[in-house]
Write a protein that holds these residues in place. Structure first.
Motif, PDB file in Angstrom:
ATOM      1  N   PHE A  89       0.832  -1.198   0.000  1.00 26.60           N
ATOM      2  CA  PHE A  89       0.000   0.000   0.000  1.00 26.60           C
ATOM      3  C   PHE A  89       0.864   1.244   0.000  1.00 26.60           C
ATOM      4  CE2 PHE A  89       0.683  -1.294   4.346  1.00 26.60           C
ATOM      5  CZ  PHE A  89       0.867  -0.132   5.064  1.00 26.60           C
ATOM      6  N   VAL A  90       0.252   2.347  -0.432  1.00 22.83           N
ATOM      7  CA  VAL A  90       0.940   3.625  -0.520  1.00 22.83           C
ATOM      8  C   VAL A  90       0.187   4.629   0.344  1.00 22.83           C
ATOM      9  CG1 VAL A  90       1.604   5.523  -2.056  1.00 22.83           C
ATOM     10  CG2 VAL A  90       1.797   3.161  -2.842  1.00 22.83           C
ATOM     11  N   VAL A  91       0.927   5.330   1.203  1.00 28.47           N
ATOM     12  CA  VAL A  91       0.351   6.381   2.029  1.00 28.47           C
ATOM     13  C   VAL A  91       0.854   7.712   1.483  1.00 28.47           C
ATOM     14  CG1 VAL A  91       0.191   7.364   4.347  1.00 28.47           C
ATOM     15  CG2 VAL A  91       0.347   4.875   4.059  1.00 28.47           C
ATOM     16  N   GLU A  92      -0.074   8.626   1.214  1.00 33.22           N
ATOM     17  CA  GLU A  92       0.282   9.959   0.736  1.00 33.22           C
ATOM     18  C   GLU A  92      -0.210  10.983   1.756  1.00 33.22           C
ATOM     19  OE1 GLU A  92      -0.795  10.745  -3.393  1.00 33.22           O
ATOM     20  OE2 GLU A  92      -1.054   8.590  -3.646  1.00 33.22           O
ATOM     21  N   LEU A 102       4.250  13.919   0.598  1.00 30.48           N
ATOM     22  CA  LEU A 102       5.098  12.895   1.190  1.00 30.48           C
ATOM     23  C   LEU A 102       4.477  11.548   0.839  1.00 30.48           C
ATOM     24  CD1 LEU A 102       7.351  11.888   3.110  1.00 30.48           C
ATOM     25  CD2 LEU A 102       5.701  12.153   4.978  1.00 30.48           C
ATOM     26  N   VAL A 103       5.253  10.671   0.212  1.00 25.62           N
ATOM     27  CA  VAL A 103       4.748   9.382  -0.239  1.00 25.62           C
ATOM     28  C   VAL A 103       5.545   8.275   0.447  1.00 25.62           C
ATOM     29  CG1 VAL A 103       4.316   7.897  -2.235  1.00 25.62           C
ATOM     30  CG2 VAL A 103       4.140  10.385  -2.476  1.00 25.62           C
ATOM     31  N   GLU A 128       9.987   2.626   0.727  1.00 26.32           N
ATOM     32  CA  GLU A 128      10.556   3.836   0.131  1.00 26.32           C
ATOM     33  C   GLU A 128       9.823   5.059   0.641  1.00 26.32           C
ATOM     34  OE1 GLU A 128      11.972   2.267  -4.282  1.00 26.32           O
ATOM     35  OE2 GLU A 128      10.156   3.436  -4.105  1.00 26.32           O
ATOM     36  N   VAL A 129      10.559   6.166   0.688  1.00 27.56           N
ATOM     37  CA  VAL A 129       9.990   7.462   1.057  1.00 27.56           C
ATOM     38  C   VAL A 129      10.380   8.442  -0.046  1.00 27.56           C
ATOM     39  CG1 VAL A 129      10.008   9.322   2.751  1.00 27.56           C
ATOM     40  CG2 VAL A 129      10.270   6.970   3.514  1.00 27.56           C
ATOM     41  N   SER A 130       9.417   9.268  -0.474  1.00 33.03           N
ATOM     42  CA  SER A 130       9.752  10.266  -1.479  1.00 33.03           C
ATOM     43  C   SER A 130       8.826  11.466  -1.349  1.00 33.03           C
ATOM     44  CB  SER A 130       9.651   9.684  -2.895  1.00 33.03           C
ATOM     45  OG  SER A 130       8.317   9.418  -3.228  1.00 33.03           O
ATOM     46  N   PHE A 131       9.252  12.551  -1.972  1.00 40.03           N
ATOM     47  CA  PHE A 131       8.399  13.721  -2.136  1.00 40.03           C
ATOM     48  C   PHE A 131       8.050  13.792  -3.608  1.00 40.03           C
ATOM     49  CE2 PHE A 131      10.265  15.153   1.888  1.00 40.03           C
ATOM     50  CZ  PHE A 131       9.121  15.576   2.538  1.00 40.03           C
ATOM     51  N   ASN A 143      12.387  12.410  -9.454  1.00 42.38           N
ATOM     52  CA  ASN A 143      12.259  12.890  -8.076  1.00 42.38           C
ATOM     53  C   ASN A 143      13.027  11.960  -7.148  1.00 42.38           C
ATOM     54  OD1 ASN A 143      10.618  14.979  -8.872  1.00 42.38           O
ATOM     55  ND2 ASN A 143       8.738  13.861  -8.463  1.00 42.38           N
ATOM     56  N   TYR A 144      13.629  12.550  -6.132  1.00 44.40           N
ATOM     57  CA  TYR A 144      14.449  11.788  -5.211  1.00 44.40           C
ATOM     58  C   TYR A 144      13.592  10.825  -4.397  1.00 44.40           C
ATOM     59  CZ  TYR A 144      17.859  10.589  -1.685  1.00 44.40           C
ATOM     60  OH  TYR A 144      18.695   9.885  -0.873  1.00 44.40           O
ATOM     61  N   THR A 145      14.018   9.584  -4.372  1.00 43.56           N
ATOM     62  CA  THR A 145      13.345   8.544  -3.590  1.00 43.56           C
ATOM     63  C   THR A 145      14.385   7.881  -2.704  1.00 43.56           C
ATOM     64  OG1 THR A 145      11.737   8.131  -5.330  1.00 43.56           O
ATOM     65  CG2 THR A 145      12.029   6.396  -3.714  1.00 43.56           C
ATOM     66  N   LEU A 146      14.049   7.714  -1.430  1.00 45.46           N
ATOM     67  CA  LEU A 146      14.973   7.105  -0.482  1.00 45.46           C
ATOM     68  C   LEU A 146      14.508   5.708  -0.142  1.00 45.46           C
ATOM     69  CD1 LEU A 146      17.346   7.349   1.523  1.00 45.46           C
ATOM     70  CD2 LEU A 146      15.730   8.259   3.165  1.00 45.46           C
TER      71      LEU A 146
END
Length: 153
Positions: A89-92, A102-103, A128-131, A143-146
């Motif tokens: 799942f994805v939380v935004e 924030l994703v 993963e965390v990204s903006f 876009n930067y993804t960590l």
């Protein structure tokens, strides 16, 4: 071949509906709005200047290890155990005053699924965390993804 496959799928769906425990979706509490489109679901809640969206798809969300263990351990007279769906799942999180979202890309670790009663562990993992730009439906590779493997919890 196509007709036989289509008939097989129709028969499977009919059998699944016969053993279905709940004929309708449960009510969602806590101020969440639920949108369902086929196998994809979206939970939306607005709170304290933020809009939080949780999106998941239930396709392929039953861990294979559960199926294998069930068949090996099940005796002929036993009722089938409840299957637990563990979709990615994805939380935004969108703040009203920003243009960035924030994703958080989340999943259930395979080695943790189906171990109720054992040592307590995290329910899910943030992969993963990204903006991302607010309003963009597709993630952009630019876009930067960590990846969280390198993060200290």
């Amino acid at each position: 071949g196509d007709k036989a496959f289509a008939q097989f799928l129709a028969d499977e769906i009919k059998e699944e509906k016969k053993i279905q425990k709940h004929k309708s979706l449960p009510k969602v509490s806590g101020g969440w709005e639920l949108e369902v489109h086929g196998t994809e679901a979206k939970l939306v809640r607005k709170i304290a200047g933020e809009k939080i969206t949780v999106t998941f798809n239930i396709n392929n969300s039953i861990p294979p290890s559960v199926d294998e263990e069930t068949q090996e351990e099940q005796k002929p007279d036993e009722q089938e155990p409840d299957l637990t769906s563990t979709p990615n799942f994805v939380v935004e999180v969108i703040k009203d005053d920003t243009k960035q979202t924030l994703v958080l890309d989340c999943h259930y670790p395979e080695d943790e699924v189906g171990h109720e009663g054992e040592e307590e562990s995290d329910i899910f993992t943030i992969r993963e965390v990204s903006f991302q730009p607010t309003g963009e439906s597709d993630w952009k590779d630019t876009n930067y993804t960590l990846n969280t493997d390198s993060l200290d919890w």
